[in-house]
Design an enzyme around this catalytic site. Structure first.
Site, PDB file in Angstrom:
ATOM      1  N   GLU A  64       0.823  -1.224   0.000  1.00 12.59           N
ATOM      2  CA  GLU A  64       0.000   0.000   0.000  1.00 12.59           C
ATOM      3  C   GLU A  64       0.851   1.266   0.000  1.00 12.59           C
ATOM      4  OE1 GLU A  64      -3.342  -0.047   2.691  1.00 12.59           O
ATOM      5  OE2 GLU A  64      -3.514   2.149   2.622  1.00 12.59           O
ATOM      6  N   LYS A 121      -7.900  -0.326  11.044  1.00  8.72           N
ATOM      7  CA  LYS A 121      -7.249  -0.847   9.832  1.00  8.72           C
ATOM      8  C   LYS A 121      -5.976  -0.034   9.541  1.00  8.72           C
ATOM      9  CE  LYS A 121      -6.568  -1.215   5.159  1.00  8.72           C
ATOM     10  NZ  LYS A 121      -5.694  -0.374   4.327  1.00  8.72           N
ATOM     11  N   ASP A 175       3.201 -14.125  11.937  1.00  9.85           N
ATOM     12  CA  ASP A 175       1.864 -14.511  11.485  1.00  9.85           C
ATOM     13  C   ASP A 175       0.917 -13.309  11.557  1.00  9.85           C
ATOM     14  OD1 ASP A 175      -0.707 -15.547  11.264  1.00  9.85           O
ATOM     15  OD2 ASP A 175      -0.276 -17.350  12.414  1.00  9.85           O
ATOM     16  N   HIS A 196      -2.173  10.519  -0.926  1.00  7.26           N
ATOM     17  CA  HIS A 196      -2.190   9.291  -1.719  1.00  7.26           C
ATOM     18  C   HIS A 196      -1.971   9.559  -3.198  1.00  7.26           C
ATOM     19  CE1 HIS A 196      -4.536   6.146   0.863  1.00  7.26           C
ATOM     20  NE2 HIS A 196      -3.418   6.525   1.410  1.00  7.26           N
TER      21      HIS A 196
HETATM   22  C1  MEV Z   1      -6.038   3.506   4.683  1.00  8.97           C
HETATM   23  O1  MEV Z   1      -5.377   2.296   4.346  1.00  8.97           O
HETATM   24  C2  MEV Z   1      -6.059   3.702   6.184  1.00  8.97           C
HETATM   25  C3  MEV Z   1      -6.940   4.858   6.655  1.00  8.97           C
HETATM   26  O2  MEV Z   1      -8.254   4.701   6.122  1.00  8.97           O
HETATM   27  C4  MEV Z   1      -6.948   4.800   8.166  1.00  8.97           C
HETATM   28  C5  MEV Z   1      -7.961   5.720   8.806  1.00  8.97           C
HETATM   29  O3  MEV Z   1      -9.007   6.006   8.203  1.00  8.97           O
HETATM   30  O4  MEV Z   1      -7.707   6.103   9.949  1.00  8.97           O
HETATM   31  C6  MEV Z   1      -6.437   6.185   6.182  1.00  8.97           C
END
Ligand code: MEV
Length: 425
Positions: A85, A263, A279, A377
């Site tokens: 990513e 995430k 793992d 991004h």
């Molecule tokens: C993207 O991979 C992760 C984010 O969505 C985390 C977040 O929203 O805090 C930017």
């Protein structure tokens, strides 16, 4: 997919990897380009892949990048991160730089303690069963420690019992947790072997039936905590700080937001877990279960302002990683990455990983509370889109730069730009 295709390939597991690839290619109707890609990706990797998994036909590489600026408990560390990513590594570098004036990351840990569960069922007296097991603590210690004398030699081994009676749809069950110090191992093999060795004796002592014998990934006795303070000046002022706190409170109150917030934390955590051959699924399962331990799914991190108005971030999560065993020991890239990290114990690795998760969370919250995530991004995403539509060499930057200038990173626009470039217009 053609209906004539079958998923049966007789004796696939007995074939050599190259023959397997040919057999799969025939059955899946692969073209030469796909066969060549799989074959090229296998170069130098396939022997190890064949040892690690079943029916190996190729290997897939993931970029490894280095997170700089990390200061953990006063130590400068370069941290390898394996991720596909964009922006994840840059985000950590940036967040880590911004908390250096206050000393970087400070950590603590509960030690490398894992648990395995043994399910006892079918007894009419589950509470009686529970106590009968507790009474055999010394025997249990001996059985567990005999199962892994090497672990005991290195200072680990059986530590304690935790026995619960749980209510289920088929009535009460007695669940025996054996608590084990697994030292520098992740510990799955050690605790699973102990649970399997112990289960028949529990049956003998209690008259209950034993069924599952397996570790729990909710490793809540192997918790690592990281803390960092970001000075107000490094955040962008009071408004940004307060907006970041509102972003955190949103995640803590709402599981829809918490899933994404967490995430982001796992973007950092899993990348180091993977880079060191650990793992990722075990860590992810444990992290999310721990985040729901209060009965509802919440933010894994905590955020607050200190007396000087600085932003304090805290991340506390299970971190069952090891330095020995599994892919960590046999994967040469994992070994090289551990050399970059310079860690000597699993505990030291765990502390760095949790610090990376916190850095990632800071960067994501700051971006979201200010410019939004797309701006950062954009540059890398534009390059990915250019690659995806088949741009090569100098075309990649040309397409990406035009997309960025348009402020829209879209595949259809990228295709138009590439077509125009190739037509020489
Ligand atoms: C993207 O991979 C992760 C984010 O969505 C985390 C977040 O929203 O805090 C930017």
């Amino acid at each position: 997919m053609s209906d004539a295709r079958s998923s049966r390939i007789e004796g696939l597991h007995k074939m050599a990897p190259e023959a397997r690839l040919q057999a799969v290619a025939r059955q899946a109707g692969l073209g030469n380009a796909a066969i060549a890609s799989l074959s090229a990706a296998a170069q130098g990797q396939i022997e190890l892949a064949d040892r690690l998994v079943e029916n190996a036909i190729s290997a897939m590489s993931i970029p490894v990048g280095i997170a700089t600026n990390m200061l953990v408990d006063g130590h400068e560390v370069l941290v390898p991160m394996a991720t596909e990513e964009s922006s994840v590594i840059a985000a950590v570098c940036n967040a880590a730089k911004r908390c250096r004036p206050t000393g970087g990351f400070f950590t603590s840990s509960s030690g490398p303690v894992m648990a395995a569960q043994i399910q006892l069922l079918g007894a009419s007296d589950p509470e009686n069963v529970r106590l009968k097991v507790y009474e055999r603590m010394d025997k249990i210690r001996a059985i567990c420690d005999e199962t892994d004398p090497l672990l005991v030699k290195f200072g680990g081994g059986f530590r304690d019992l935790d026995i619960r009676v749980i209510e289920t749809d088929e009535g009460p069950m007695t669940i025996v947790h054996i608590i084990v110090d697994t030292r520098d191992a992740m510990g799955a093999n050690a605790v699973n072997s102990m649970a399997e060795a112990l289960a028949p004796r529990l049956v003998e002592w209690t008259g209950a039936r034993s069924l599952l014998r397996i570790l729990t990934n909710l490793a809540d006795r192997r918790v690592v905590r990281a803390r960092a303070v970001w000075p107000l000046a490094e955040i962008g002022g009071e408004q940004v700080r307060d907006d970041m706190l509102s972003a955190y409170r949103f995640a803590d109150a709402d599981p829809y937001r918490a899933a994404t917030h967490n995430k982001g934390i796992m973007n950092g955590v899993s990348a180091v877990v993977l880079a060191t051959g650990n793992d990722t699924r075990a860590i992810e399962a444990g992290a999310h279960a721990f985040a729901a331990k209060d009965g509802h799914y919440r933010s894994m991190s905590r955020w607050e302002a200190d007396g000087d108005g600085n932003l304090v971030g805290i991340l506390e999560m299970p971190m069952a990683v090891g330095l020995i065993g599994g892919a960590t020991k046999v994967h040469p890239t994992a070994q090289a990455n551990l050399e970059i990290l310079g860690v000597k114990t699993a505990d030291a690795l765990a502390r760095i990983i949790v610090s990376i998760g916190l850095a990632q969370n800071f960067a994501a919250m700051r971006a979201l509370a200010t410019t939004g995530i797309q701006k950062g991004h954009m540059a890398l995403h534009a390059q990915n889109v250019a690659l995806a539509i088949g741009a090569v060499g100098a075309e990649i930057d040309q397409v990406a730069n035009e997309l960025k200038a348009l402020g829209k990173v879209r595949q259809d626009l990228a295709e138009e730009i590439l077509a125009r470039l190739r037509a020489g217009k």
